[in-house]
Structures are given as C-alpha cells and as structure tokens.
Design an enzyme around this catalytic site. Structure first.
Site, mmCIF file in Angstrom:
data_model
loop_
_atom_site.group_PDB
_atom_site.id
_atom_site.type_symbol
_atom_site.label_atom_id
_atom_site.label_comp_id
_atom_site.label_asym_id
_atom_site.label_seq_id
_atom_site.Cartn_x
_atom_site.Cartn_y
_atom_site.Cartn_z
ATOM 1 C CB CYS A 161 -2.910 3.638 1.310
ATOM 2 S SG CYS A 161 -1.596 2.385 1.178
ATOM 3 C CG ASP A 199 -8.889 6.602 -6.685
ATOM 4 O OD1 ASP A 199 -9.266 5.528 -7.290
ATOM 5 O OD2 ASP A 199 -7.987 6.684 -5.555
ATOM 6 C CE LYS A 233 -6.995 -1.397 -5.292
ATOM 7 N NZ LYS A 233 -6.600 -1.743 -4.337
ATOM 8 C CG HIS A 273 -5.293 4.850 -1.682
ATOM 9 N ND1 HIS A 273 -3.980 5.088 -2.060
ATOM 10 C CD2 HIS A 273 -5.298 3.681 -1.283
ATOM 11 C CE1 HIS A 273 -3.317 3.957 -2.225
ATOM 12 N NE2 HIS A 273 -4.205 3.060 -1.470
ATOM 13 C CD GLN A 323 -11.185 -0.303 -2.929
ATOM 14 O OE1 GLN A 323 -11.930 -1.299 -3.227
ATOM 15 N NE2 GLN A 323 -9.836 -0.570 -2.984
#
Ligand code: PLP
Length: 449
Positions: free
Chosen positions: A407, A243, A269, A166, A246
């Site tokens: 993104c 990261d 999220k 991202h 998600q």
C-alpha cells in the site's frame, strides 16, 4: 517471474553508517558466512520473550508439517489471550449498547468503554480525554481529519505528504484536494530512503496548509524524526497529522511532545482487535472538524428543521461504536504497558538488526532503507526473483511474510520496484523465528538461483 528492477544506488541496502561502496559490497557477498558481529539476546531477554510469546495462542500452531513462523506483524499483529478474554467476557456478561439506556448493563458497558478513552489519554499523554476519538482504524481516522478539514482548505493551498506514506495517508488528502482545489506535493526521500529534510524545509517555504507524515514507514521500517518535522511545519503555520500505525506497538508515545495536531493508529497492529482505531486531535482544532458521519449518538438536539451537534468526543463518533473492540483495545493497552519495557524494546531493535545482518550475509539479497534504527520491518528482494514467488515458497515452509507494494505504490515507484518482500516482527518474535526464516530463504535461494 522476475522482478523488473535491478538495484540502483537509490534502491539498495543502506545502514546509517554505510558508504556506497559498503552498500554495493553487501549485495555482492553471495555465500558469505552469516554475520556474527550482532550479539543477540541475553538469557534474561530470552526468558522475558518466552513469557510474552506464551500469551499468544495463534503462534503455537503447525502449518502442515511446519510450526508457524509469523513475520507479518506489520500487516496485523497476533492477539494475546487477555485481549481475547476481555472481548469474550464483554459479550458473555456486559453486552449492551453504550451511552443510551438507563439499565445496569448499559451503565457497565458505557463505563468500560469510556475507561478505555481514559487509558488512551494516559497512553498517548494527551491533555484531555475529549481529544481521543474512536474510529474503525487508521484509514478511517485519516478520512475523518481530511473530510473534517474541508472548510479549512481553499483552492491553491498546498498539502505536503511524506513520499513513504501508506495509501491511507495519501488518498484521503487527494480527495480533499479534489473537493477544494488544493495542491498535493510529495516530500521526497533522499538516496538512502530517509525523508529528505532539506527538501522538506524548501517545501515548507510554500507555507503548506497541511503536512501529513508517517512516524514509521510500513514498507521500509524507517523512522521519521516526527517531533522535529512537526516543529518545522508548525513554524510555517501548517496543520500536522502523523500516521502512527507502525509506531504504536513498538514505541512509547507522547503526542504532546511530538506536538502534532493529529495522531492516528489502528488497534489491530498493537495486539488489539481489528475494527477499532484511534484519532488523537488537539482539542481546539479537533473541535472545528466537520463530522464525516452524522446520525445518532453525535447530536444534542434534532428536529426536522435543524440539528445541533453534540460536543467532543461524541460529535465525531456517530452511530453504535465498535464496543467490544474498544474493550479489546483497552486490554491491548494494558498488555503493552505491562510488557513493552525498555528491555523489550531493546530486544526488538536487536532482532531487527539481526534480521538485516543475516539477510546481508546471505548475499543476492537487496535490502531497502535498512538502517540500524529501523522499527519492526525489513524490506528486501531475493536477487531479481519476483517477490510473490519468494513469499509463496517461504509460506510452503510455514514462514509468513508480506509481498507486494505494501500500500505504498508511490514509494515503490520511486524505488523502481514493482514490489518487495517484507518481514516484520512483533513483541513475541524471537531469534529462532529469524533463524527459521533465513534457513527457509536459503532453500528458496537454492531453488530459484
Ligand atoms: C503506516 C500505515 N498507515 C495506515 C495503515 C492503514 O491501516 P488500517 O488498514 O488499519 O486502517 C497501515 C496498515 O498497514 C499502515 O501500515
């Protein structure tokens, strides 16, 4: 409008077991009968899903004449009632600034705020509560690390970045590189859209200073074997950041097992509020980060001659924090710990596979990076139609999907795409949502093709 790119071998459908011939066939199977080989959802799982879904008020609404079919959870999840209640309750009864005053309300809000740090320590299986820093989101967490590491990095140092990253996991590293003269190198994906481990191993021979990975790709839903990738990076002495934006709503996390130096994610999220994020950092390294923000709350002593910073975690949390959002995040963690059972995770996995198989069976649909172990996300285009047109026509039937570059422009460029549609599921998504989406897409297809 039409999509610029047509499918090429590295842009088309893949499953873990597909051959290229299978892949091409799956695109050619226009008007095929939907795949019935995916069995879905025992009645027990359906019951559990209905119980979970009933906790999300936003899902029970009409958009014009259509009930909402929300398939945009990867952008932001809906919120369960208990998160809404926790924040309303905080503002109604406990609202006071944290860490400062002697009065009871402040003591109460400080206690609630710091309890969420304890919750997160347990949720992530971190060794120490001081390893948990509150930020405003994944983006800020990565900026905190990239800025904080400035003095660790010298001209010529290499920073490796996952090609599926991202923008939030690209741009802060580019800025770090500009400040220091470091060099950015992308870790390429293989033809099937997975991170190319053998290319990664070759890049690691450069002894990178930093390796920035994503746990789950927001654009494709592909999953990285992060523990293995981190171990390889650590063997070369690299600082690692994962990261998890998600991953956090879908997987059970253990940062100690992953072994990374930093793990970051956003509250919104994972069924929590916007405006709150988390930075986990291994204590010894976290303690060396220069603070991105300075001011109140993060200091021990201030005079006009010099300032002495406080200790972790406060040193990296300058100013009044997003208190109600932290409380809401705490409720979201309680929710996830109660509801995200292995059965529910299995149901989510079945839904993703069902979604992939129904899209394949539709024909004229290009899937990107579609493996059977993907998490939460299915990326696709309808023939050569522009993703935005497809998204707007789906919306006219109450179906919310995301369309664009997600993104992840470098990833889209490597796929030779301007963008794609992304359907993403959450803990509340059910089979009916997928069937509604597919029926809507059939009518879009009839209209456009
Ligand atoms: C993988 C990934 N990283 C980072 C971000 C940025 O998150 P936020 O906008 O909450 O800071 C997102 C948001 O979509 C994401 O999916």
């Amino acid at each position: 409008m039409t999509q610029a790119a047509s499918p090429t071998p590295n842009t088309v459908t893949h499953t873990a077991t597909n051959t290229m011939a299978d892949i091409e066939t799956s695109h050619a199977s226009a008007n095929a009968v939907p795949d019935t080989t995916v069995t879905l959802c025992s009645s027990e799982a359906e019951k559990q899903n209905a119980q979970i879904r009933s906790q999300f008020p936003a899902l029970h609404q009409m958009l014009d004449d259509y009930p909402l079919c929300y398939l945009d959870t990867a952008a932001t999840s809906q919120k369960p009632q208990m998160v809404l209640d926790a924040m309303a309750q905080f503002y109604a009864n406990d609202n006071a600034n944290v860490h400062r005053a002697a009065h009871q309300l402040s003591a109460r809000s400080t206690l609630s705020y710091e309890k969420v740090r304890d919750q997160l320590q347990q949720f992530l299986k971190a060794e120490r509560r001081e390893e948990i820093i509150f930020s405003h989101g994944t983006t800020e967490s990565i900026n905190l690390v990239a800025f904080g590491l400035t003095t660790h990095v010298s001209a010529g140092d290499v920073i490796l970045i996952d090609a599926a990253a991202h923008h939030a996991n690209i741009v802060p590293w580019q800025e770090l590189a500009k400040r220091t003269g470091a060099v950015i190198k992308p870790i390429p994906l293989d033809q099937a859209c997975r991170l190319d481990v053998s290319a990664y191993k070759t890049l690691l021979e450069l002894k990178p200073k930093i390796v920035a990975l994503c746990h789950v790709s927001n654009a494709l839903g592909t999953v990285n074997p992060v523990a293995q990738l981190v171990q390889l990076a650590k063997a070369q002495g690299a600082i690692t950041l994962v990261d998890g934006a998600q991953a956090v709503a879908h997987l059970t996390l253990d940062v100690t097992e992953i072994g990374c130096d930093f793990y970051v994610f956003s509250g919104h999220k994972m069924y929590g509020p916007t405006g709150i994020g988390v930075l986990y950092g291994r204590f010894d390294l976290l303690d060396t980060l220069a603070p991105l923000l300075t001011g109140g709350e993060m200091i021990k002593r201030v005079s006009f001659e010099a300032t002495e910073f406080g200790s972790l975690p406060n040193r990296l949390e300058a100013g009044t924090p997003p208190i109600a959002e932290v409380i809401g995040l705490g409720a979201a963690i309680t929710f996830l710990q109660a509801e995200l059972t292995p059965q529910v995770q299995a149901y989510e996995a079945e839904l993703v596979n069902y979604l992939q198989s129904q899209l394949r069976a539709l024909g004229e649909v290009h899937l990107y990076g579609a493996f059977d172990d993907n998490i939460g996300v299915v990326a696709f285009n309808l023939a050569d139609e522009h993703h935005q047109d497809v998204g707007i026509l789906l919306d006219q039937q109450g179906v919310a999907v995301r369309c664009g570059h997600h993104c992840a422009m470098p990833l889209m460029q490597s796929l030779n795409l301007k963008g794609c549609c992304r359907a993403s599921i959450g803990i509340y998504t059910n089979k009916h949502d997928i069937d509604r989406f597919i029926a809507a897409l059939v009518s879009v297809k009839d209209l456009l093709l």
